[in-house]
Design a protein around this motif. Structure first.
Motif, PDB file in Angstrom:
ATOM      1  N   ALA A 227      -9.422 -17.696   3.011  1.00  0.00           N
ATOM      2  CA  ALA A 227      -9.253 -19.060   2.517  1.00  0.00           C
ATOM      3  C   ALA A 227     -10.589 -19.729   2.226  1.00  0.00           C
ATOM      4  O   ALA A 227     -10.730 -20.480   1.263  1.00  0.00           O
ATOM      5  N   ARG A 230     -11.855 -18.480  -1.160  1.00  0.00           N
ATOM      6  CA  ARG A 230     -10.989 -18.876  -2.271  1.00  0.00           C
ATOM      7  C   ARG A 230     -11.118 -20.367  -2.570  1.00  0.00           C
ATOM      8  O   ARG A 230     -11.247 -20.771  -3.722  1.00  0.00           O
ATOM      9  N   GLN A 231     -11.103 -21.205  -1.534  1.00  0.00           N
ATOM     10  CA  GLN A 231     -11.154 -22.647  -1.769  1.00  0.00           C
ATOM     11  C   GLN A 231     -12.503 -23.092  -2.314  1.00  0.00           C
ATOM     12  O   GLN A 231     -12.601 -24.099  -3.011  1.00  0.00           O
ATOM     13  N   MET A 234     -12.553 -23.640  -5.993  1.00  0.00           N
ATOM     14  CA  MET A 234     -11.539 -24.540  -6.539  1.00  0.00           C
ATOM     15  C   MET A 234     -12.050 -25.972  -6.653  1.00  0.00           C
ATOM     16  O   MET A 234     -13.051 -26.341  -6.042  1.00  0.00           O
ATOM     17  N   ASP A 238      -7.295 -29.004  -5.797  1.00  0.00           N
ATOM     18  CA  ASP A 238      -6.694 -27.674  -5.677  1.00  0.00           C
ATOM     19  C   ASP A 238      -7.024 -27.041  -4.327  1.00  0.00           C
ATOM     20  O   ASP A 238      -6.189 -26.348  -3.733  1.00  0.00           O
ATOM     21  N   ALA A 239      -8.234 -27.288  -3.834  1.00  0.00           N
ATOM     22  CA  ALA A 239      -8.634 -26.727  -2.553  1.00  0.00           C
ATOM     23  C   ALA A 239      -7.788 -27.291  -1.417  1.00  0.00           C
ATOM     24  O   ALA A 239      -7.355 -26.557  -0.524  1.00  0.00           O
ATOM     25  N   GLU A 241      -4.741 -28.583  -1.716  1.00  0.00           N
ATOM     26  CA  GLU A 241      -3.364 -28.094  -1.884  1.00  0.00           C
ATOM     27  C   GLU A 241      -3.242 -26.661  -1.368  1.00  0.00           C
ATOM     28  O   GLU A 241      -2.287 -26.318  -0.660  1.00  0.00           O
ATOM     29  N   TYR A 242      -4.223 -25.849  -1.718  1.00  0.00           N
ATOM     30  CA  TYR A 242      -4.202 -24.442  -1.292  1.00  0.00           C
ATOM     31  C   TYR A 242      -4.346 -24.321   0.221  1.00  0.00           C
ATOM     32  O   TYR A 242      -3.562 -23.624   0.879  1.00  0.00           O
ATOM     33  N   THR A 243      -5.341 -25.008   0.804  1.00  0.00           N
ATOM     34  CA  THR A 243      -5.574 -24.863   2.238  1.00  0.00           C
ATOM     35  C   THR A 243      -4.450 -25.486   3.078  1.00  0.00           C
ATOM     36  O   THR A 243      -4.189 -25.027   4.189  1.00  0.00           O
ATOM     37  N   SER A 245      -1.302 -25.253   2.281  1.00  0.00           N
ATOM     38  CA  SER A 245      -0.289 -24.193   2.329  1.00  0.00           C
ATOM     39  C   SER A 245      -0.721 -23.074   3.273  1.00  0.00           C
ATOM     40  O   SER A 245       0.114 -22.479   3.977  1.00  0.00           O
ATOM     41  N   VAL A 246      -2.024 -22.803   3.314  1.00  0.00           N
ATOM     42  CA  VAL A 246      -2.544 -21.788   4.237  1.00  0.00           C
ATOM     43  C   VAL A 246      -2.308 -22.228   5.678  1.00  0.00           C
ATOM     44  O   VAL A 246      -1.900 -21.437   6.537  1.00  0.00           O
TER      45      VAL A 246
END
Length: 274
Positions: A227, A230-231, A234, A238-239, A241-243, A245-246
């Motif tokens: 994570a 990946r973040q 971003m 977006d970072a 939103e992604y983290t 969900s993680v």
């Protein structure tokens, strides 16, 4: 902690391996420069790939078999130059070398276990790239770092990828444009290394860090490392939103349930990696 030898440390072995419990130690053994020849990069990548599939390995340490002078001098310039006599002036071999180097660096970044660079000596060009690609870096107070390609008409473009993701842009450009060597304290100031220490303490400090990390849930560390990288690529929205969900998926893991429960109950957690 008892050292468990995984393989025979033959004099001609390019990458020596040692185990200390859940910590795997990889030692580059291509003296005097530990140059990243094709053979060295293939050997390193094979060891990292093997570590990725070995559940008993929690942390990897990358070091030089003979510390004190050169951690890694980057690409093998003699090997590269030897192929200039070919019909394509070496293009095919140059492409193979750079592709393999990129694969090796990405293997380190994508490895589901943390990688710690243990540096005692000079890390130059792709050797500096190797340090920058690791998750953590510890060095001696006599270590040094540089990206000197500009001095020989070969800009350190691929080392720039890892370097620019570790240090501020202007500091990265300073190293890339001048080609000058920076000492350990400057490397720490730039953000290239985490800790500096006298040589006699390096091995034990790095091992201690590795053991601390190895004591955590392997699933949680794997989730967190992936994570993190990946973040970082971003946008802010977006970072998050992604983290988010993680975090949700992480909370549903058995190890998170165990860890939170152990914290509340004031007991030591027992990780299952699930």
């Amino acid at each position: 902690m008892t050292v468990i030898e995984l393989k025979q440390d033959a004099p001609d072995r390019l990458v020596r391996t040692r185990r200390r419990g859940p910590v795997l130690r990889l030692e580059m053994n291509n003296p005097p420069a530990n140059a990243l020849s094709i053979a060295m990069m293939e050997a390193l990548k094979a060891e990292f790939d093997a570590a990725a599939g070995d559940a008993s390995v929690r942390v990897v340490i990358l070091a030089a078999a003979t510390p004190g002078k050169l951690f890694c001098a980057g690409h093998d310039l003699k090997e590269l130059t030897a192929h200039r006599a070919e019909a394509d002036r070496g293009r095919a071999f140059f492409e193979r070398t750079m592709k393999l180097c990129a694969e090796l660096m990405q293997t380190i970044v994508h490895l589901p276990k943390p990688v710690i660079a243990e540096v005692d000596g000079l890390a130059t060009a792709a050797g500096c790239q190797l340090v920058a690609s690791c998750d953590l870096a510890m060095c001696t107070d006599t270590s040094a770092f540089c990206t000197p390609g500009v001095n020989i008409g070969l800009f350190c473009s691929t080392p720039m990828v890892a370097l620019s993701r570790n240090v501020h842009r202007k500091q990265a450009m300073e190293m890339l444009l001048t080609g000058e060597t920076i000492d350990a304290s400057t490397a720490k100031e730039f953000g290239l290394v985490n800790r500096i220490m006298p040589r006699q303490y390096l091995d034990q400090v790095v091992q201690k860090y590795a053991e601390v990390i190895a004591s955590k849930s392997p699933l949680t560390v794997k989730i967190g490392k992936e994570a993190f990288y990946r973040q970082a690529e971003m946008s802010l929205a977006d970072a998050y939103e992604y983290t988010a969900s993680v975090m949700v998926e992480n909370m549903l893991a058995r190890d998170a349930e165990e860890g939170v429960g152990a914290f509340i109950a004031k007991r030591k957690p027992e990780w299952t990696g699930e």
